[in-house]
Design an enzyme around this catalytic site. Structure first.
Site, short mmCIF file in Angstrom:
data_model
loop_
_atom_site.label_atom_id
_atom_site.label_comp_id
_atom_site.label_asym_id
_atom_site.label_seq_id
_atom_site.Cartn_x
_atom_site.Cartn_y
_atom_site.Cartn_z
N GLU A 1 5.11 -0.56 10.00
CA GLU A 1 5.50 0.56 9.13
C GLU A 1 6.73 1.24 9.70
OE1 GLU A 1 4.47 0.45 6.01
OE2 GLU A 1 2.36 0.64 6.59
N ALA B 1 0.53 7.00 -3.84
CA ALA B 1 -0.55 6.53 -2.97
C ALA B 1 -0.03 5.61 -1.87
CB ALA B 1 -1.62 5.83 -3.79
N ASP C 1 9.28 -2.99 0.36
CA ASP C 1 8.51 -2.85 -0.87
C ASP C 1 9.04 -3.77 -1.97
OD1 ASP C 1 7.52 -0.89 0.70
OD2 ASP C 1 8.22 0.78 -0.52
#
Ligand code: GLA
Length: 381
Positions: free
Chosen positions: A31, A119, A168
């Site tokens: 991350e 989310a 992403d």
């Protein structure tokens, strides 16, 4: 969902278009490493965006969002940027294609999605990839898949004020059912990893917290990393990204950078190594190590990178107490989900405890999503 879209499209435009879909994503580990040239380990999921699109022969886009019940009409020149943030994603994709020399024109479109917003599952990347993929197909532009992902990423940078990495959009375009992907964000080399952890489940718990200033805080994290890399580069010119740096190199410049920048960089350098450790562990089927690394990531994201929040730390603690193999905040942070690797025999007790304890503490329940790893951007019909 597809039926609702069809109905609305027909009602608004009295015709029928082609239908395209792109997914949101999870990320097992890695991350805030993507914009540091490091590794990520995402997979596409069975939730995403679906859009019906038909070229209309004009230079205008007419677009309708089913979920927001909002309509927008805009041209394709830079000064035609629409107000609504959802429409700016579509506009941005068109502009980025045009900037790359792609010949596009106007179209009519209706879209809807089932990726929960805010989310941390990349609903925006799903939207960008849907349109990048669809316009490439409808206008026969011949843009390759990496460029489609980069079109989505540049849309975020130039039209949505988020200086995101490539993870992403990559996951949304390249996703493959049943496989996670390890991407080297510097070389853009990637590898599919079939992911079937027998005896375990992968589940997301959504804190249902969404922080307003998430995008500016995200951009600040990125700046800290760039500051640290620039300081290191003075001694080690070969260091382009934090990916190229070691803790020794970082320690050499400890007094030259702020404490905050140091902490951010420390997290990133450790996190990049964790992805590699997880890949090794996965190859041996060693899910205990995978889980251990996930907890370490959570700790780093909470204490060094400071992108967790009280609710996510609470969910992480419950996971630990319930003997969950691995748990951590997923995605950019500042709210959103934890991703949990849970042994099947512990699953029911964990979910029950997480729901009741969370409700008792915060007065509302989290949401639960079981992860199904699915295909990337595609034409449905
Ligand atoms: C967001 C960004 C990604 C990545 C993650 C954190 O999802 O869009 O590029 O930086 O946060 O890993």
């Amino acid at each position: 969902m597809q039926e609702t879209i069809r109905k609305k499209f027909n009602e608004l435009f009295q015709s029928e278009g082609s239908v395209y879909a792109s997914p949101g994503r999870i990320n097992l580990i890695g991350e805030h490493t993507d914009y540091n040239g490091g590794f990520v380990f995402p997979g596409a999921i069975d939730k995403g965006m679906i859009a019906e699109i038909k070229l209309n022969g004009t230079d205008k886009v007419r677009a309708y969002s089913v979920d927001l019940e909002d309509y927008a009409e805009f041209g394709l020149n830079e000064e035609d940027a629409p107000e609504a943030s959802w429409a700016r994603y579509i506009f941005g994709v068109c502009r980025e294609i045009i900037k790359r020399g792609g010949k596009t024109g106007g179209f009519d479109t209706v879209f809807a999605g089932d990726v929960p917003l805010g989310a941390g599952m990349s609903s925006s990347a799903a939207l960008e990839s849907t349109y990048a993929y669809a316009l490439n197909d409808l206008f026969s532009l011949g843009i390759d898949k990496f460029e489609l992902a980069k079109i989505g990423q540049s849309t975020e940078h130039n039209y949505c004020e988020v200086k995101c990495g490539i993870m992403d959009q990559f996951a949304s375009v390249f996703g493959k059912a049943g496989s996670l992907m390890r991407l080297d964000c510097r070389s853009l080399e990637y590898e599919y990893y079939p992911f079937k952890p027998v005896g375990y489940k992968l589940v997301l718990l959504d804190s249902v917290v969404k922080h307003e200033l998430a995008s500016s805080a995200y951009n600040k994290r990125r700046e800290s990393c760039e500051n640290a890399a620039a300081a290191i580069r003075k001694n080690h010119p070969e260091v382009e990204f934090l990916r190229d740096a070691t803790m020794e190199m970082l320690n050499e410049v400890k007094d030259d950078i702020s404490e905050e920048d140091y902490m951010r960089a420390e997290y990133v350098i450790e996190e990049i190594q964790r992805v590699l450790d997880v890949c090794d562990a996965l190859q041996k089927g060693d899910y205990e190590t995978v889980g251990q690394k996930m907890y370490e990531t959570h700790h780093g994201m909470s204490k060094l990178y400071e992108v967790s929040c009280e609710e996510l730390d609470f969910l992480n603690d419950i996971a630990k107490k319930c003997g969950v193999t691995g748990s951590r905040v997923m995605g950019g942070g500042f709210g959103g989900c934890t991703i949990n690797l849970v042994k099947e025999d512990k699953y029911d007790a964990f979910v029950a405890e997480a729901f009741s304890a969370y409700k008792e503490k915060f007065g509302r329940e989290p949401k639960l999503y079981e992860v199904v790893i699915s295909d990337g951007a595609r034409k449905l019909c």
